[in-house]
Design a protein around this motif. Structure first.
Motif, PDB file in Angstrom:
ATOM      1  N   ARG A  88       1.407  28.649  -7.874  1.00  0.00           N
ATOM      2  CA  ARG A  88       2.799  28.411  -7.483  1.00  0.00           C
ATOM      3  C   ARG A  88       2.889  27.506  -6.259  1.00  0.00           C
ATOM      4  O   ARG A  88       3.857  26.743  -6.128  1.00  0.00           O
ATOM      5  CB  ARG A  88       3.507  29.731  -7.224  1.00  0.00           C
ATOM      6  CG  ARG A  88       3.643  30.622  -8.445  1.00  0.00           C
ATOM      7  CD  ARG A  88       4.517  30.041  -9.488  1.00  0.00           C
ATOM      8  NE  ARG A  88       5.894  30.062  -9.068  1.00  0.00           N
ATOM      9  CZ  ARG A  88       6.940  29.958  -9.864  1.00  0.00           C
ATOM     10  NH1 ARG A  88       6.757  29.850 -11.149  1.00  0.00           N
ATOM     11  NH2 ARG A  88       8.154  29.960  -9.384  1.00  0.00           N
ATOM     12  N   SER A 119      13.441  28.906  -0.924  1.00  0.00           N
ATOM     13  CA  SER A 119      13.463  30.364  -0.856  1.00  0.00           C
ATOM     14  C   SER A 119      13.410  30.979  -2.251  1.00  0.00           C
ATOM     15  O   SER A 119      12.718  31.985  -2.468  1.00  0.00           O
ATOM     16  CB  SER A 119      14.690  30.859  -0.107  1.00  0.00           C
ATOM     17  OG  SER A 119      15.874  30.455  -0.773  1.00  0.00           O
ATOM     18  N   VAL A 120      14.100  30.392  -3.202  1.00  0.00           N
ATOM     19  CA  VAL A 120      14.085  30.904  -4.580  1.00  0.00           C
ATOM     20  C   VAL A 120      12.699  30.742  -5.180  1.00  0.00           C
ATOM     21  O   VAL A 120      12.183  31.647  -5.855  1.00  0.00           O
ATOM     22  CB  VAL A 120      15.160  30.194  -5.433  1.00  0.00           C
ATOM     23  CG1 VAL A 120      15.033  30.570  -6.894  1.00  0.00           C
ATOM     24  CG2 VAL A 120      16.544  30.500  -4.912  1.00  0.00           C
ATOM     25  N   HIS A 121      12.080  29.605  -4.915  1.00  0.00           N
ATOM     26  CA  HIS A 121      10.727  29.365  -5.420  1.00  0.00           C
ATOM     27  C   HIS A 121       9.746  30.387  -4.838  1.00  0.00           C
ATOM     28  O   HIS A 121       8.911  30.946  -5.560  1.00  0.00           O
ATOM     29  CB  HIS A 121      10.282  27.942  -5.060  1.00  0.00           C
ATOM     30  CG  HIS A 121       8.930  27.586  -5.570  1.00  0.00           C
ATOM     31  ND1 HIS A 121       8.687  27.291  -6.887  1.00  0.00           N
ATOM     32  CD2 HIS A 121       7.740  27.514  -4.943  1.00  0.00           C
ATOM     33  CE1 HIS A 121       7.413  27.037  -7.039  1.00  0.00           C
ATOM     34  NE2 HIS A 121       6.807  27.168  -5.868  1.00  0.00           N
ATOM     35  N   LEU A 122       9.839  30.666  -3.555  1.00  0.00           N
ATOM     36  CA  LEU A 122       8.944  31.629  -2.910  1.00  0.00           C
ATOM     37  C   LEU A 122       9.203  33.049  -3.409  1.00  0.00           C
ATOM     38  O   LEU A 122       8.264  33.835  -3.568  1.00  0.00           O
ATOM     39  CB  LEU A 122       9.093  31.555  -1.392  1.00  0.00           C
ATOM     40  CG  LEU A 122       8.589  30.267  -0.753  1.00  0.00           C
ATOM     41  CD1 LEU A 122       8.898  30.264   0.735  1.00  0.00           C
ATOM     42  CD2 LEU A 122       7.116  30.066  -1.003  1.00  0.00           C
ATOM     43  N   ILE A 123      10.465  33.377  -3.669  1.00  0.00           N
ATOM     44  CA  ILE A 123      10.781  34.704  -4.201  1.00  0.00           C
ATOM     45  C   ILE A 123      10.180  34.866  -5.600  1.00  0.00           C
ATOM     46  O   ILE A 123       9.604  35.900  -5.925  1.00  0.00           O
ATOM     47  CB  ILE A 123      12.304  34.947  -4.211  1.00  0.00           C
ATOM     48  CG1 ILE A 123      12.799  35.141  -2.781  1.00  0.00           C
ATOM     49  CG2 ILE A 123      12.660  36.150  -5.070  1.00  0.00           C
ATOM     50  CD1 ILE A 123      14.304  35.160  -2.652  1.00  0.00           C
ATOM     51  N   HIS A 124      10.281  33.841  -6.430  1.00  0.00           N
ATOM     52  CA  HIS A 124       9.698  33.899  -7.771  1.00  0.00           C
ATOM     53  C   HIS A 124       8.181  34.043  -7.694  1.00  0.00           C
ATOM     54  O   HIS A 124       7.571  34.778  -8.484  1.00  0.00           O
ATOM     55  CB  HIS A 124      10.070  32.665  -8.571  1.00  0.00           C
ATOM     56  CG  HIS A 124      11.503  32.640  -8.988  1.00  0.00           C
ATOM     57  ND1 HIS A 124      12.102  31.511  -9.514  1.00  0.00           N
ATOM     58  CD2 HIS A 124      12.470  33.583  -8.951  1.00  0.00           C
ATOM     59  CE1 HIS A 124      13.364  31.779  -9.787  1.00  0.00           C
ATOM     60  NE2 HIS A 124      13.608  33.030  -9.450  1.00  0.00           N
ATOM     61  N   ARG A 170       6.473  35.447  -5.233  1.00  0.00           N
ATOM     62  CA  ARG A 170       6.175  36.801  -4.764  1.00  0.00           C
ATOM     63  C   ARG A 170       6.341  37.818  -5.890  1.00  0.00           C
ATOM     64  O   ARG A 170       5.500  38.705  -6.068  1.00  0.00           O
ATOM     65  CB  ARG A 170       7.089  37.168  -3.595  1.00  0.00           C
ATOM     66  CG  ARG A 170       6.845  38.565  -3.054  1.00  0.00           C
ATOM     67  CD  ARG A 170       7.844  38.901  -1.967  1.00  0.00           C
ATOM     68  NE  ARG A 170       9.214  38.944  -2.447  1.00  0.00           N
ATOM     69  CZ  ARG A 170       9.788  40.026  -2.959  1.00  0.00           C
ATOM     70  NH1 ARG A 170       9.119  41.149  -3.072  1.00  0.00           N
ATOM     71  NH2 ARG A 170      11.041  39.986  -3.365  1.00  0.00           N
ATOM     72  N   VAL A 171       7.414  37.698  -6.653  1.00  0.00           N
ATOM     73  CA  VAL A 171       7.660  38.638  -7.745  1.00  0.00           C
ATOM     74  C   VAL A 171       6.570  38.536  -8.813  1.00  0.00           C
ATOM     75  O   VAL A 171       6.090  39.559  -9.320  1.00  0.00           O
ATOM     76  CB  VAL A 171       9.065  38.410  -8.346  1.00  0.00           C
ATOM     77  CG1 VAL A 171       9.240  39.161  -9.645  1.00  0.00           C
ATOM     78  CG2 VAL A 171      10.131  38.804  -7.346  1.00  0.00           C
ATOM     79  N   GLN A 218       3.309  40.088  -7.300  1.00  0.00           N
ATOM     80  CA  GLN A 218       3.419  41.544  -7.207  1.00  0.00           C
ATOM     81  C   GLN A 218       3.425  42.190  -8.582  1.00  0.00           C
ATOM     82  O   GLN A 218       2.844  43.256  -8.780  1.00  0.00           O
ATOM     83  CB  GLN A 218       4.685  41.943  -6.458  1.00  0.00           C
ATOM     84  CG  GLN A 218       4.570  41.803  -4.970  1.00  0.00           C
ATOM     85  CD  GLN A 218       5.848  42.230  -4.265  1.00  0.00           C
ATOM     86  OE1 GLN A 218       6.930  42.203  -4.854  1.00  0.00           O
ATOM     87  NE2 GLN A 218       5.723  42.604  -3.011  1.00  0.00           N
TER      88      GLN A 218
END
Length: 92
Positions: A35, A48-53, A55-56, A59
């Motif tokens: 990613r 921020s959306v890219h980093l959240i995706h 992380r999800v 995880q």
């Protein structure tokens, strides 16, 4: 310090007991690396959306590896025992 006197490290011992822990760690690192490489071609998606995706996804892989590891451990302990061991565990 007698536990560290052997040639084998503590991590390798734990990896042999629970083989899905290193799989989860490797998957986490692989997803994050992939990613981060794809960050240049994210288009007009916010950072921020890219980093959240990212992380999800990472995880989710780790939780999936942990779940498979627990299921494997339960199978090994309760279903894959030889018949002699199962008789001694059954209540009388």
């Amino acid at each position: 310090m007698s536990a560290y006197d052997e040639n084998e490290s503590k991590f390798l011992k734990k990896a042999k007991e629970n083989p899905f822990v290193p799989v989860g760690m490797a998957g986490f690192v692989a997803i994050v690396a992939y990613r981060l490489m794809k960050m240049k071609s994210r288009g007009d998606t916010k950072m921020s959306v890219h980093l959240i995706h990212m992380r999800v996804a990472a995880q989710g892989f780790v939780v999936g590896a942990m779940t498979v590891g627990v299921l494997y451990s339960m199978y090994r302990d309760y279903f894959a025992k030889p018949s002699g061991e199962q008789k001694s565990v059954e209540p009388k």
